[in-house]
Design a protein around this motif. Structure first.
Motif, short mmCIF file in Angstrom:
data_model
loop_
_atom_site.label_atom_id
_atom_site.label_comp_id
_atom_site.label_asym_id
_atom_site.label_seq_id
_atom_site.Cartn_x
_atom_site.Cartn_y
_atom_site.Cartn_z
N PRO A 21 0.83 -1.22 0.00
CA PRO A 21 0.00 0.00 0.00
C PRO A 21 0.86 1.26 0.00
O PRO A 21 1.88 1.34 0.70
CB PRO A 21 -0.80 -0.10 1.29
CG PRO A 21 -0.62 -1.49 1.79
CD PRO A 21 0.62 -2.03 1.20
N ALA A 22 0.44 2.25 -0.76
CA ALA A 22 1.15 3.53 -0.77
C ALA A 22 0.80 4.36 0.46
O ALA A 22 1.58 5.18 0.90
CB ALA A 22 0.80 4.31 -2.04
N ARG A 23 -0.38 4.10 1.02
CA ARG A 23 -0.80 4.81 2.22
C ARG A 23 -1.84 3.96 2.94
O ARG A 23 -2.46 3.08 2.34
CB ARG A 23 -1.38 6.19 1.88
CG ARG A 23 -2.54 6.13 0.90
CD ARG A 23 -2.98 7.50 0.42
NE ARG A 23 -3.57 8.27 1.50
CZ ARG A 23 -4.12 9.48 1.32
NH1 ARG A 23 -4.09 10.04 0.13
NH2 ARG A 23 -4.67 10.13 2.32
N ALA A 24 -2.00 4.22 4.22
CA ALA A 24 -2.96 3.47 5.01
C ALA A 24 -3.67 4.41 5.96
O ALA A 24 -3.08 5.38 6.45
CB ALA A 24 -2.26 2.36 5.80
N CYS A 25 -4.93 4.14 6.19
CA CYS A 25 -5.72 4.92 7.14
C CYS A 25 -5.88 4.10 8.40
O CYS A 25 -6.54 3.06 8.39
CB CYS A 25 -7.08 5.27 6.53
SG CYS A 25 -8.09 6.33 7.56
N ARG A 26 -5.27 4.53 9.47
CA ARG A 26 -5.23 3.74 10.70
C ARG A 26 -6.16 4.29 11.79
O ARG A 26 -6.03 3.94 12.95
CB ARG A 26 -3.80 3.66 11.22
CG ARG A 26 -2.83 3.08 10.20
CD ARG A 26 -1.44 2.88 10.78
NE ARG A 26 -0.50 2.40 9.79
CZ ARG A 26 -0.40 1.14 9.38
NH1 ARG A 26 -1.19 0.23 9.90
NH2 ARG A 26 0.48 0.78 8.45
N ILE A 66 -11.25 11.34 0.81
CA ILE A 66 -10.14 10.45 0.44
C ILE A 66 -10.32 9.95 -0.99
O ILE A 66 -9.37 9.93 -1.78
CB ILE A 66 -10.05 9.27 1.43
CG1 ILE A 66 -9.61 9.76 2.81
CG2 ILE A 66 -9.07 8.21 0.91
CD1 ILE A 66 -9.67 8.70 3.89
N GLU A 85 -9.55 12.72 -3.37
CA GLU A 85 -8.13 13.07 -3.34
C GLU A 85 -7.29 12.03 -4.08
O GLU A 85 -6.38 12.37 -4.85
CB GLU A 85 -7.66 13.18 -1.89
CG GLU A 85 -6.17 13.46 -1.72
CD GLU A 85 -5.75 13.48 -0.28
OE1 GLU A 85 -4.66 12.95 0.03
OE2 GLU A 85 -6.51 14.01 0.56
N VAL A 86 -7.59 10.75 -3.88
CA VAL A 86 -6.84 9.69 -4.52
C VAL A 86 -7.20 9.56 -6.00
O VAL A 86 -6.36 9.29 -6.85
CB VAL A 86 -7.08 8.35 -3.80
CG1 VAL A 86 -6.41 7.19 -4.54
CG2 VAL A 86 -6.55 8.43 -2.36
#
Length: 233
Positions: free
Chosen positions: A6-11, A22, A25-26
């Motif tokens: 993953p390039a980014r993760a929402c935690r 999101i 934006e993506v």
């Protein structure tokens, strides 16, 4: 297995507004989702995708409650049905069809993890099996049955069953096969499950099982003759 990073993760928990932000934006070309039950984040993603004309693909992870996974809470209205639904096998496809999911949306794709294991040279699996069974003290002639536990009893869900039903069904099973081979049981706790609480549950059903800690999933699968689970694999 797939090599996807993953390039980014929402935690952290998100609300409908942030989910939409999101997605915009993506700017994805497609959204791939699992099929959790009663996840508002997944429903909000479907809403955001439809608003921006983004295709959504779902991966069915288990063999029950198909329609509920794509519906409003407590219903089977299929309000949040995806553009395409990948299922692991024909049984899952037939289950989806029986609950009203259109055949045109369903695609039998298999399970990449199991496909990966099946493609490995036999010597790799046999070597891992011998090492793991030796470390667990499992005799070579024994049948090792691995139970993969879950944490449903501690979640705000009603699937019609919990771990109590699962272990209660296993407890009366025979200790030997028809050919006289001993059956040894092992249980892998869910990551969100208390091993101590799980131990008490096994004790309640007088179910003798090795509690698995620290053994990689691949080694466990290689060593096991049978794998039993409650939900997804």
């Amino acid at each position: 297995v797939a090599g996807i990073v993953p390039a980014r993760a929402c935690r952290h928990p998100v609300d409908r507004t942030e989910v939409r932000r999101i997605v915009r934006e993506v700017g994805p070309s497609v959204i791939l989702q699992g099929t959790s039950l009663d996840s508002w984040e997944e429903r909000w993603l479907i809403e955001a995708a439809r608003a921006d004309n983004v295709r959504c693909v779902a991966l069915v992870e288990w063999w029950s409650n198909f329609a509920r996974s794509f519906s409003s809470p407590g219903t089977s209205d299929l309000r949040y049905l995806h553009d395409a639904v990948a299922v692991p096998d024909e049984d899952a496809r037939d289950g989806c069809l029986s609950q009203g999911i259109p055949r045109a949306l369903l695609h039998v794709t298999g399970n990449p993890y199991w496909d990966h294991l099946a493609a490995l040279p036999e010597g790799v699996l046999c070597g891992a099996s011998r090492r793991t069974r030796a470390s667990m003290g499992i005799p070579g002639d024994a049948v090792l049955s691995l139970m993969v536990s879950s944490n449903l009893r501690n979640l705000d869900l009603d699937l019609g069953y919990t771990e109590r039903d699962f272990f209660g069904s296993i407890a009366p099973l025979l200790e030997f096969t028809e050919k006289g081979k001993p059956i040894r049981w092992a249980v892998k706790p869910h990551p969100g499950e208390s091993a101590e609480e799980l131990g008490r549950l096994l004790e309640h059903f007088a179910l003798e099982a090795i509690m698995i800690t620290g053994i990689p999933a691949f080694d466990l699968i290689a060593a096991s003759d049978c794998v039993l689970g409650m939900c997804s694999s």
